[in-house]
Motif scaffolding. Structure first.
Motif, PDB file in Angstrom:
ATOM      1  N   LEU A  97      71.714  53.695 -10.381  1.00  0.00           N
ATOM      2  CA  LEU A  97      71.580  54.797  -9.431  1.00  0.00           C
ATOM      3  C   LEU A  97      70.243  54.727  -8.703  1.00  0.00           C
ATOM      4  N   LEU A 138      74.242  65.569 -11.417  1.00  0.00           N
ATOM      5  CA  LEU A 138      74.902  64.279 -11.227  1.00  0.00           C
ATOM      6  C   LEU A 138      76.317  64.300 -11.770  1.00  0.00           C
ATOM      7  N   ASP A 179      78.447  61.812  -9.336  1.00  0.00           N
ATOM      8  CA  ASP A 179      77.640  60.611  -9.100  1.00  0.00           C
ATOM      9  C   ASP A 179      77.672  59.663 -10.298  1.00  0.00           C
ATOM     10  N   ILE A 180      77.750  60.217 -11.503  1.00  0.00           N
ATOM     11  CA  ILE A 180      77.902  59.424 -12.726  1.00  0.00           C
ATOM     12  C   ILE A 180      79.035  60.026 -13.534  1.00  0.00           C
ATOM     13  N   GLY A 207      78.420  66.636  -9.479  1.00  0.00           N
ATOM     14  CA  GLY A 207      78.642  65.994  -8.187  1.00  0.00           C
ATOM     15  C   GLY A 207      79.454  64.721  -8.238  1.00  0.00           C
TER      16      GLY A 207
END
Length: 349
Positions: A194, A307, A312-313, A310
């Motif tokens: 990231l 994260l 993201d991970i 959202g």
């Protein structure tokens, strides 16, 4: 009013029982949370196997668990933004906010910290593997109802990994090696990705977690069970800028120091055995290595929640099994078997 909770309680090495505990009235300033899910951590496993982790020794019954999420069922505090029925990821750290370390912005090093499920103090700090447990409002980070408890619970190990990556400094474009392909190792790899790291190598002694690392995007994996020739060749052929030691072994630290380039950085993430261990200090000196410790996390907990929420991970990629809280002992035995498990999560019954 519910006056009892059941909790996964450790009484000695491999003596983990799900037993009833009395619940008093909720204390002023506190929030009561109904357990939704909890991840079994490597330190939980150390406690389970040996009734200790590092220098922290269990001397009285200890409720385990610090990777937890649940639903608020009662509030006896000024808790702006929180309400009964909210789904929350629970930060296991309760910082004092007054000591010198807190004042300098390093709350993870708080001199008066309360950390759930830890034997670092006496009396021990009880954990969250309980049908009901209490926390402060500041520990409760609200998540949307469409976020699974299992995902919210894994904000804690992701926060550990985010802090470890932050301790490495500017990681963009840097070649990275990670020793240890357990959950923290894999999440550290994802956190490093990231932040825009370069080539990523993951090293372990077990084939199953290495296969998982490949699936999650490692450029290469090295199985030290087959010998260290490949690792030596990599270290000589390719500059390794940053090494994360996550296995928590003296051999892992020695390999990290040996592998990283001159002027590189080693971040010690894993909880090493208690007492003194041999360290290749001359290599640290002669190669001018930056040897950095990393301990838990600070503001990264809220970052980890963001994260996860959202997308993201995707922390749920690490979950290999779920078991009900009532079967905690069997779940711990499964989590200890690295040939079958990466991350085992307990769920409400």
């Amino acid at each position: 009013m519910i006056d009892r909770a059941v909790a996964a309680t450790l009484f000695g090495p491999e003596d983990l029982r799900v037993v009833e505990h009395p619940l008093g009235p909720l204390a002023p300033g506190m929030v009561r949370v109904r357990f939704g899910a909890g991840g079994i951590c490597g330190s939980d496993l150390h406690y389970f196997r040996h009734a200790r982790t590092g220098d922290f020794v269990v001397t009285s019954p200890l409720v385990l668990g610090h990777e937890v999420a649940g639903e608020i069922v009662e509030i006896n505090a000024d808790a702006p933004g929180l309400a009964v029925g909210d789904r929350v990821a629970v930060n296991p750290s309760r910082w004092c906010g007054r000591c010198p370390r807190c004042a300098e912005g390093r709350a993870n090093l708080c001199e008066n910290i309360y950390f759930m499920g830890s034997a670092s103090k006496t009396p021990h700090m009880q954990g969250g593997f309980a049908s009901l447990f209490d926390a402060t409002p500041a520990q409760c980070v609200k998540v949307p109802h469409d976020v699974a408890y299992q995902a919210a619970a894994l904000a804690e190990p992701l926060a550990v990994s985010l802090h470890a990556v932050a301790r490495a400094g500017d990681i963009a474009g840097r070649n990275v090696i990670l020793f240890g392909a357990g959950p923290i190792g894999l999440l550290t790899m994802l956190a490093a990705r990231l932040k825009g790291c370069g080539d990523v190598t993951v090293v372990d002694i077990a084939a199953a977690p290495l296969a998982f690392a490949s699936k999650l995007g490692a450029n290469r994996t090295i199985d030290l069970f087959a010998g260290d020739e490949e690792l030596k060749a990599l270290a000589s052929d390719k500059a390794i800028d940053i090494a994360f030691e996550i296995s928590g072994t003296a051999a892992g630290l020695a390999a990290a120091i040996a592998s990283v380039r001159r002027g590189g950085t080693v971040v010690q993430v894993g909880n090493l055995p208690g007492g003194q261990i041999p360290v290749a200090a001359n290599a640290v000196m002669a190669k001018e290595i930056n040897l950095n410790g990393t301990f838990r996390f600070g503001a990264e907990f809220n970052q980890a929640v963001d994260l996860i929420v959202g997308g993201d991970i995707d922390v749920l990629k690490l979950v290999t099994a779920e078991r009900p809280l009532a079967s905690a002992r069997d779940a711990f035995a499964l989590a200890a078997d690295r040939s079958q498990s990466v991350k085992v999560v307990l769920t409400a019954d």
